[in-house]
Design an enzyme around this catalytic site. Structure first.
Site, PDB file in Angstrom:
ATOM      1  N   GLU A  76     -10.691  -5.294  -2.114  1.00  0.00           N
ATOM      2  CA  GLU A  76     -10.563  -5.461  -0.655  1.00  0.00           C
ATOM      3  C   GLU A  76     -11.884  -5.731   0.061  1.00  0.00           C
ATOM      4  O   GLU A  76     -12.201  -5.087   1.064  1.00  0.00           O
ATOM      5  CB  GLU A  76      -9.883  -4.217  -0.062  1.00  0.00           C
ATOM      6  N   ASN A  97      -9.507  -7.846  -6.413  1.00  0.00           N
ATOM      7  CA  ASN A  97      -8.162  -7.421  -5.987  1.00  0.00           C
ATOM      8  C   ASN A  97      -8.101  -7.328  -4.456  1.00  0.00           C
ATOM      9  O   ASN A  97      -9.012  -6.781  -3.834  1.00  0.00           O
ATOM     10  CB  ASN A  97      -7.918  -6.026  -6.601  1.00  0.00           C
ATOM     11  N   HIS A 133       1.915  -5.610  -1.563  1.00  0.00           N
ATOM     12  CA  HIS A 133       2.650  -4.596  -0.789  1.00  0.00           C
ATOM     13  C   HIS A 133       3.464  -5.374   0.247  1.00  0.00           C
ATOM     14  O   HIS A 133       2.952  -5.767   1.290  1.00  0.00           O
ATOM     15  CB  HIS A 133       1.683  -3.629  -0.111  1.00  0.00           C
ATOM     16  N   GLU A 150       0.124  -4.378  -7.338  1.00  0.00           N
ATOM     17  CA  GLU A 150       0.574  -3.160  -6.643  1.00  0.00           C
ATOM     18  C   GLU A 150       1.902  -3.390  -5.931  1.00  0.00           C
ATOM     19  O   GLU A 150       2.114  -2.938  -4.806  1.00  0.00           O
ATOM     20  CB  GLU A 150      -0.492  -2.709  -5.619  1.00  0.00           C
ATOM     21  N   ASP A 179       5.307  -3.358  -4.209  1.00  0.00           N
ATOM     22  CA  ASP A 179       6.358  -2.483  -3.675  1.00  0.00           C
ATOM     23  C   ASP A 179       6.880  -3.115  -2.387  1.00  0.00           C
ATOM     24  O   ASP A 179       6.309  -4.101  -1.907  1.00  0.00           O
ATOM     25  CB  ASP A 179       5.900  -1.020  -3.474  1.00  0.00           C
TER      26      ASP A 179
HETATM   27  C1  XIL Z   1      -3.269   4.375  -2.357  1.00  0.00           C
HETATM   28  C2  XIL Z   1      -2.575   5.492  -3.119  1.00  0.00           C
HETATM   29  O1  XIL Z   1      -1.298   5.041  -3.503  1.00  0.00           O
HETATM   30  C3  XIL Z   1      -2.458   6.732  -2.278  1.00  0.00           C
HETATM   31  O2  XIL Z   1      -1.954   7.810  -3.028  1.00  0.00           O
HETATM   32  C4  XIL Z   1      -3.826   7.100  -1.698  1.00  0.00           C
HETATM   33  O3  XIL Z   1      -3.680   8.191  -0.821  1.00  0.00           O
HETATM   34  C5  XIL Z   1      -4.429   5.915  -0.970  1.00  0.00           C
HETATM   35  O4  XIL Z   1      -4.514   4.804  -1.855  1.00  0.00           O
HETATM   36  N1  XIL Z   1      -4.448  -0.567  -2.013  1.00  0.00           N
HETATM   37  C6  XIL Z   1      -5.060  -0.069  -3.135  1.00  0.00           C
HETATM   38  C7  XIL Z   1      -4.632   1.241  -3.686  1.00  0.00           C
HETATM   39  O5  XIL Z   1      -5.880  -0.778  -3.747  1.00  0.00           O
HETATM   40  O6  XIL Z   1      -5.666   1.920  -4.327  1.00  0.00           O
HETATM   41  C8  XIL Z   1      -4.027   2.104  -2.615  1.00  0.00           C
HETATM   42  O7  XIL Z   1      -3.516   3.290  -3.222  1.00  0.00           O
HETATM   43  C9  XIL Z   1      -2.940   1.365  -1.874  1.00  0.00           C
HETATM   44  C10 XIL Z   1      -3.512   0.144  -1.199  1.00  0.00           C
END
Ligand code: XIL
Length: 435
Positions: free
Chosen positions: A186, A231, A271, A301, A303
């Protein structure tokens, strides 16, 4: 198992899966009685072993898996002959690749400036070995989840050594055992207003934009075998905001690549939202632009957030499944998409049900249902959407030693027409005693 035996096993398992699903809907006289959907038993169709996400992914050469919380895995139960714990069983059965949801972040690994706590990450690798899974590393350099001491201790003088030592120690410890490392997470954030569109992260403030290159160089030195990944999130849609960010991410990757920085892949966090705009042509073009640089793409990631979708559990489930279907059928045909991970495996444990942020909370107070397994570890419609996408959006793996027939010997007709699987109930009967 060699490659040929593996392909054979997968093929046999695939036949088994088609057979068992078909049998489900037939009575003793082999007349169809109802489809599982008709009688509301879709979730009781087989979903483990040959019917799991990991085997369906493997059939098309795709590692499929999820983020895990190593502390939740009943490793000793598994080592003692098999755990009854549902979380453990689901991760074991469904994932061919895992990533730590939090355990590899600085805040977890670094209790103080001069100590490391590897308990959870060592367990992650032990579990992965027990379950024959690949491991992604997440992450080595990020602006979030830094330990409390960082803000008061890191300075312009010590930041470079802090970063490179961390990478050397962490990536070095697991060298040769990591599929891919999210080296930098990020780093692009247009609202911060810099001409290069980089985020004003603590790393950038302390080290300048060169921190990104430094992190990749250190990671390459520490683990020459891992595929080094950049990422990021909010680069999936064709909205003005995300088109702009995606463009800046591409520029960053091109700059790094042009300078000979060791970068091998881009992680698209994914996401997604159940309602509103969905990913489309712009994302596909981005994946191809990344491919043109010779880089892989991982869906890191995945969802689906339903915080602003009105309706009960069924409405959520159908909407979530539709997003999985649309998304995976969009990206999986791209051959440089080389892994798919969801951010968790079951709705029982997802950041979207743990966070109190407005983007996670539903006005009706109901729990979110973003993952392939529901709160009770039964497969949700999203599970079937994922599995179908693996089946239909990628070419099956063809073992090296099977060569395609020359064009003159190829069967006439539509190569994509449905065909019956030998041995399945709908297939023509073989003559008795033949093999
Ligand atoms: C999130 C976790 O799922 C949570 O448990 C934590 O509190 C915060 O981080 N992008 C990312 C991940 O790269 O590391 C993040 O994970 C979600 C967003």
């Amino acid at each position: 198992m060699n490659r040929r035996e593996f392909a054979r096993t997968v093929a046999v398992l695939g036949v088994g899966s088609a057979f068992s699903s078909a049998v489900f809907a037939r009575d003793k006289k082999h007349k169809p009685v109802a489809t599982p959907a008709d009688i509301g038993l879709e979730t009781q169709m087989p979903f483990t072993g040959a019917d799991s996400l990991r085997v369906h992914g493997a059939t098309v050469g795709l590692p499929v898996g999820c983020a895990v919380v190593p502390e939740r895995v009943d490793l000793s139960g598994e080592q003692a002959g098999g755990s009854g714990d549902l979380y453990t069983r689901t991760v074991k059965e469904q994932a061919a690749i895992v990533v730590a949801e939090n355990a590899m972040k600085w805040s977890s690994l670094r209790p103080s400036i001069d100590t490391y706590d590897f308990a959870a990450t060592d367990k992650l690798f032990a579990c992965a070995q027990q379950f024959s899974q690949l491991v992604r590393g997440h992450n080595l350099c990020w602006h979030e989840q830094l330990p409390k001491w960082f803000a008061t201790t890191a300075t312009r003088q010590n930041a470079r050594i802090l970063l490179t030592d961390h990478i050397q120690t962490v990536a070095g410890r697991y060298a040769g055992r990591v599929h891919s490392w999210d080296v930098v997470n990020e780093a692009v954030h247009i609202p911060d207003g810099r001409p290069d569109c980089l985020r004003k992260s603590p790393w950038l403030e302390l080290l300048g934009p060169g921190y990104i290159e430094q992190a990749f160089q250190s990671a390459a030195k520490a683990d020459p075998q891992a595929r080094l990944t950049y990422n990021d999130y909010d680069i999936e849609l064709d909205t003005a905001e995300q088109v702009a960010k995606r463009g800046q991410v591409l520029m960053l990757i091109r700059r790094l690549h042009a300078r000979g920085v060791p970068i091998h892949a881009v992680g698209i966090q994914s996401h997604l939202q159940a309602n509103g705009p969905q990913p489309g042509a712009g994302l596909v073009q981005f994946i191809r632009d990344v491919a043109a640089l010779g880089l892989e793409v991982y869906i890191t990631e995945l969802d689906v957030n339903t915080h602003s979708l009105e309706g009960g559990p069924d409405v959520q489930d159908q909407a979530v499944a539709a997003v999985y279907k649309g998304y995976l059928s969009l990206v999986l045909p791209e051959p440089n998409v080389k892994a798919v991970l969801t951010w968790g495996i079951s709705d029982a444990h997802t950041w979207l049900n743990e966070s109190k942020q407005p983007w996670a909370l539903r006005p009706d107070g109901a729990r979110q249902r973003p993952l392939p397994f529901n709160d009770n570890y039964a497969p949700a419609p999203a599970f079937y959407a994922m599995r179908n996408a693996f089946d239909y959006s990628r070419m099956p793996v063809v073992p090296n030693d099977i060569t395609a027939p020359p064009p003159s010997q190829q069967p006439a007709g539509d190569p994509y027409a449905p065909f019956t699987v030998p041995g399945s109930p709908g297939a023509p009967q073989s003559p008795p005693h033949s093999i």
